[in-house]
Design a protein around this motif. Structure first.
Motif, PDB file in Angstrom:
ATOM      1  N   THR A  57      50.796   9.161  -4.344  1.00  0.00           N
ATOM      2  CA  THR A  57      50.393   8.121  -3.788  1.00  0.00           C
ATOM      3  C   THR A  57      50.994   7.497  -2.172  1.00  0.00           C
ATOM      4  OG1 THR A  57      48.990   6.276  -3.733  1.00  0.00           O
ATOM      5  CG2 THR A  57      50.462   6.363  -5.474  1.00  0.00           C
ATOM      6  N   ASN A  59      50.070   4.483   0.862  1.00  0.00           N
ATOM      7  CA  ASN A  59      49.808   3.645   2.188  1.00  0.00           C
ATOM      8  C   ASN A  59      50.632   3.684   2.874  1.00  0.00           C
ATOM      9  OD1 ASN A  59      49.118   1.788   3.762  1.00  0.00           O
ATOM     10  ND2 ASN A  59      47.676   0.912   2.039  1.00  0.00           N
ATOM     11  N   THR A  88      48.356  11.233  -2.055  1.00  0.00           N
ATOM     12  CA  THR A  88      46.946  10.692  -1.212  1.00  0.00           C
ATOM     13  C   THR A  88      47.727   9.951  -0.877  1.00  0.00           C
ATOM     14  OG1 THR A  88      47.437   9.543  -3.784  1.00  0.00           O
ATOM     15  CG2 THR A  88      46.093  11.277  -4.271  1.00  0.00           C
ATOM     16  N   GLN A  90      46.538   6.478   1.930  1.00  0.00           N
ATOM     17  CA  GLN A  90      45.633   5.579   2.468  1.00  0.00           C
ATOM     18  C   GLN A  90      45.871   5.150   3.514  1.00  0.00           C
ATOM     19  OE1 GLN A  90      47.871   4.975  -0.532  1.00  0.00           O
ATOM     20  NE2 GLN A  90      46.244   6.364  -1.528  1.00  0.00           N
ATOM     21  N   ASN A 131      40.753   7.232   3.993  1.00  0.00           N
ATOM     22  CA  ASN A 131      42.043   7.664   3.018  1.00  0.00           C
ATOM     23  C   ASN A 131      41.893   9.451   2.785  1.00  0.00           C
ATOM     24  OD1 ASN A 131      41.973   5.495   1.063  1.00  0.00           O
ATOM     25  ND2 ASN A 131      39.505   5.689   0.573  1.00  0.00           N
ATOM     26  N   THR A 172      41.604   9.148  -5.296  1.00  0.00           N
ATOM     27  CA  THR A 172      42.497   8.189  -4.259  1.00  0.00           C
ATOM     28  C   THR A 172      41.678   6.879  -3.789  1.00  0.00           C
ATOM     29  OG1 THR A 172      44.175   7.462  -3.001  1.00  0.00           O
ATOM     30  CG2 THR A 172      42.658   8.973  -2.108  1.00  0.00           C
ATOM     31  N   HIS A 174      41.398   2.759  -2.368  1.00  0.00           N
ATOM     32  CA  HIS A 174      42.007   1.998  -1.000  1.00  0.00           C
ATOM     33  C   HIS A 174      41.448   0.038  -1.929  1.00  0.00           C
ATOM     34  CE1 HIS A 174      43.883  -0.178   2.251  1.00  0.00           C
ATOM     35  NE2 HIS A 174      44.578  -1.375   1.298  1.00  0.00           N
ATOM     36  N   GLY A 204      46.188   5.125  -5.751  1.00  0.00           N
ATOM     37  CA  GLY A 204      45.772   5.058  -4.887  1.00  0.00           C
ATOM     38  C   GLY A 204      46.131   2.965  -4.497  1.00  0.00           C
TER      39      GLY A 204
END
Length: 279
Positions: A57, A59, A88, A90, A131, A172, A174, A204
């Motif tokens: 995951t 971001n 995943t 974000q 996402n 996933t 955010h 996430g």
């Protein structure tokens, strides 16, 4: 110096680690997306075992690193180096000015040779933001849901993949910046993903540490995969706000990967499919 401009967000005590990351990873010579002639980065061709897969995951902060550069290629290279099977993502931009009008999820999928689904949380006059999920296994089905909240709209993206012959659900999200929004959003997510018999992973950016969750996670349904010794943070302020949950009983620890390519560190773990949490 660019890193010093971020000092008020990350704390000066964290700068030595970031400087070390910068020396280890280096930066690309161009800050423009899509200006370089890049060759496709092949997807991972093997899993750890027939009954397991790795998931990351991340971001990606619309591809902008702590050096102020927006560069999707180096994010693709970081992902490929870790050989994750499912990723995943974000804070993904789609055709937005700040990131060069690029469909970032599509570009990453093409660079990595993976299947992809994108879910917009926000749609603008020009472009979207949300996402995405990348998978080296074909994505058989997908859907997304806008989550409740009073501030910026958030969403949950779900896909179904098959790892060998076993159906696996990946989700996933955010979550929002306010405590009340996160409470509403977690309650909605809990309604949607509980009582799955299939292997399930929810990963996430939850925008809070585990002990700040507004209600206790039902460990009969989902288990938080802990970070192993070493880097214990997933955000540049030193907190762990990115999490991976699963309903599988046999899980290993996760590990965070320090990077300057985003203001978050990617987190990766091995998910074993042998048994659910409930026994």
């Amino acid at each position: 110096m660019v890193l010093l401009r971020h000092a008020k967000y990350i704390g000066y005590s964290f700068l030595p680690l970031l400087l070390l990351i910068l020396l280890c990873q280096g930066v690309t010579s161009s800050s423009d997306i899509g200006r370089q002639a890049i060759s496709a980065i092949p997807a991972s061709s093997s899993t750890t075992s027939p009954a397991a897969f790795t998931i990351m995951t991340f971001n990606i902060h619309h591809g902008e690193g702590l050096d102020g550069r927006v560069n999707i290629q180096r994010i693709a290279e970081l992902i490929q180096n870790e050989k994750a099977d499912v990723i995943t993502l974000q804070e993904v931009d789609r055709y937005r000015w700040r990131s060069g009008y690029v469909d970032q999820a599509k570009e990453l999928a093409e660079l990595l040779g993976m299947d992809m689904r994108f879910a917009p949380s926000l749609s603008y006059t020009a472009g979207q933001y949300g996402n995405a999920i990348l998978s080296r296994y074909p994505i058989e089905d997908s859907n997304y849901t806008l989550l409740p909240g009073n501030k910026e709209t958030r969403s949950l993206l779900e896909v179904k993949i098959k790892v060998n012959s076993e159906l696996v659900r990946i989700a996933t999200t955010h979550l929002g910046l306010s405590k009340e929004d996160r409470r509403l959003q977690l309650a909605r997510i809990s309604e949607m993903v509980t009582n799955y018999d299939d292997p399930l992973v929810v990963a996430g950016d939850f925008n809070m540490e585990l002990d700040a969750f507004p209600f206790k996670i039902d460990t009969d349904q989902l288990t938080n995969v802990p970070l192993r010794a070493g880097v214990q943070s997933t955000f540049v302020d030193g907190k762990r706000i990115d999490h991976i949950f699963t309903n599988r009983k046999k899980v290993q620890t996760s590990w965070a990967i320090p990077t300057i390519f985003s203001d978050h560190f990617p987190v990766i773990t091995l998910i074993r499919l042998e048994s659910p949490v409930q026994v």
